[in-house]
Design an enzyme around this catalytic site. Structure first.
Site, short mmCIF file in Angstrom:
data_model
loop_
_atom_site.label_atom_id
_atom_site.label_comp_id
_atom_site.label_asym_id
_atom_site.label_seq_id
_atom_site.Cartn_x
_atom_site.Cartn_y
_atom_site.Cartn_z
N ARG A 46 18.06 15.14 -10.63
CA ARG A 46 18.02 14.22 -9.27
C ARG A 46 17.61 15.79 -8.01
O ARG A 46 16.72 14.51 -7.62
CB ARG A 46 19.30 13.72 -8.51
N TYR A 98 -3.57 -0.10 0.63
CA TYR A 98 -3.39 -0.73 -0.82
C TYR A 98 -2.71 -1.92 -0.76
O TYR A 98 -0.93 -2.34 0.00
CB TYR A 98 -2.72 0.43 -1.88
N ASP A 170 -3.33 8.71 2.84
CA ASP A 170 -2.99 8.20 1.58
C ASP A 170 -4.02 8.62 1.20
O ASP A 170 -4.57 8.61 1.19
CB ASP A 170 -2.81 6.87 1.90
N LYS A 195 -2.39 7.91 -10.21
CA LYS A 195 -4.17 8.04 -10.93
C LYS A 195 -4.35 9.01 -11.01
O LYS A 195 -4.63 9.18 -11.64
CB LYS A 195 -4.25 7.36 -8.69
C1 LIG Z 1 -4.54 4.07 -2.51
C2 LIG Z 1 -2.55 4.11 -3.16
N1 LIG Z 1 -2.12 4.42 -2.78
C3 LIG Z 1 -0.15 3.66 -3.56
C4 LIG Z 1 -0.48 3.77 -4.68
C5 LIG Z 1 0.98 3.30 -4.53
O1 LIG Z 1 1.28 3.77 -6.04
P1 LIG Z 1 1.77 3.08 -7.33
O2 LIG Z 1 1.09 2.64 -8.23
O3 LIG Z 1 1.62 4.61 -8.24
O4 LIG Z 1 3.21 2.65 -7.13
C6 LIG Z 1 -1.90 2.59 -5.61
C7 LIG Z 1 -1.39 2.57 -7.12
O5 LIG Z 1 -2.34 1.55 -6.34
C8 LIG Z 1 -3.08 3.46 -4.04
O6 LIG Z 1 -4.27 2.47 -5.18
#
Ligand SMILES: Cc1ncc(COP(=O)(O)O)c(C=O)c1O
Length: 377
Positions: A46, A98, A170, A195
């Site tokens: 962890r 998101y 992000d 992604k």
């Molecule tokens: C721009 C963005 N940030 C964060 C996330 C969240 O990521 P996760 O699905 O790996 O939890 C996503 C998910 O689609 C995303 O598109």
């Protein structure tokens, strides 16, 4: 060294005694101590795991970060970021985030006493006007999801400089291959590693890459305390995925440019949003702060019935959530990724029932166009 090379060679196993050219999966929960008060540097997975550590170091190198923490998902990463805040603190967040991030802010964020203001983080005057003595975090996505708004990260960082406010960007859509927000003045970079970084739709992951050792220390304490760490096998899949990041990003972008230009010629398509189109809003800002535009497109069709029909008629492209993998995916944000975005914000943004979002993969562009063509008409 160029990031094309770093993607291939930037991940090394500090414990390698065999000459292995890839990092092994240390599928191990705990590590034996040589003696009381002595440690190999690894105690319990962890806290540290050699496979995850190699991946974290690689992302840190790619993002020009002091440290990087690897999480089980992107949402776990953003949750840990919010855990830095105290009740009463205020967050300024992009109004086109998101949907999962909006759900997190509106539910857990508010439950834990955070004030949230949503606005266009590309509008510096609006950000400036929204700052209060309690503001501690600005959270931006650029290009944003799904409306592809661009934020001038450097200008935003300049605006926040000298105040006790963290800027988190992000960077899921562009990845460090195209953009490195920490070098533009952001304090923290967020990734859904699920992604483009992973790139194969086979693993979930999240990252926080940070500029200052002080923030890293705070996050590391929260990280080991809350435990949403990335497991060794997933860490290995991410390491493997990143080796081809440069190739995938280039090919997907080339496909996206072709598809976006073609979509514009279709009478059934009323609006195309792609950051790489010469007349896209924010194009010049992105040219300054990134070396590419990525491969996310969103477009409006003329009527909701057509959006539903397209999703049902696709043959090659999958109608599925997520993005950034080698397979092209089409999503219907209003019922999938952005269903939890409050209606007033959706209406303000134009996130309607005619909007489709395309994550362009690395297939042959003509094959993708043929599929969209038959689904559109
Ligand atoms: C721009 C963005 N940030 C964060 C996330 C969240 O990521 P996760 O699905 O790996 O939890 C996503 C998910 O689609 C995303 O598109």
């Amino acid at each position: 060294m160029h990031s094309q090379t770093l993607c291939v060679h930037g991940c090394t196993d500090g414990n390698n005694v065999t000459g292995a050219v890839t990092v092994p999966v240390y599928q191990c929960a705990t590590f034996a101590h040589p003696a009381l008060g002595d440690t190999t540097g690894y105690d319990y997975s962890r806290q540290q795991n050699p496979t995850r550590e190699a991946l974290e170091n690689q992302i840190a190198v790619l993002e020009d970060a002091t440290d990087c923490l690897a999480f089980a998902t992107g949402m776990a990463a953003i949750t840990c970021l919010l855990d830095l805040l105290e009740p009463g603190d205020e967050v300024i967040a992009s109004d086109d985030l998101y949907g999962g991030s909006v759900r997190l802010l509106n539910n857990l964020g508010k439950k834990h006493g955070l004030g949230i203001t949503y606005l266009d983080t590309g509008n510096l005057a609006a950000v400036s006007a929204a700052i209060t003595p309690q503001t501690r975090l600005v959270l931006a996505e650029s290009p944003s999801n799904p409306m592809m708004h661009i934020t001038d990260v450097r200008a935003l960082a300049d605006l926040l400089s000298g105040r006790d406010i963290l800027l988190a960007a992000d960077n899921t859509f562009l990845t460090p291959y195209f953009c490195r927000p920490l070098t533009l003045g952001a304090d923290i970079v967020i990734h859904s590693g699920t992604k483009y970084l992973g790139g194969h739709n086979d693993a979930l992951a999240g990252f926080l890459a940070v500029r200052s050792a002080e923030i890293s220390e705070k996050l590391r304490l929260l990280y080991k305390t809350t435990g949403a760490i990335l497991a060794p096998w997933e860490s290995y899949l991410l390491i493997r995925g990143i080796k081809t990041l440069a190739l995938r990003m280039e090919k997907a972008q080339a496909n996206a440019l072709e598809i976006a230009a073609w979509l514009r010629t279709k009478p059934e398509v009323t609006h195309v949003r792609y950051a790489g189109l010469l007349d896209a809003p924010g194009y010049n800002i992105l040219r300054k702060q990134a070396s590419g535009f990525g491969s996310m497109i969103s477009f409006d069709v003329d009527k909701p019935e057509r959006a539903a029909a397209v999703l049902g008629r696709l043959k090659l492209i999958h109608f599925a959530e997520s993005l950034g993998g080698v397979e092209t995916l089409m999503t219907y944000p209003i019922v999938q990724t952005h269903a939890d975005v409050p209606e007033d914000i959706r209406t303000k943004l134009g996130l309607s029932d005619r909007l489709l979002r395309l994550s362009v993969g690395i297939e042959n562009a003509a094959d993708l166009i043929t599929d969209i063509e038959q689904a559109l008409t």
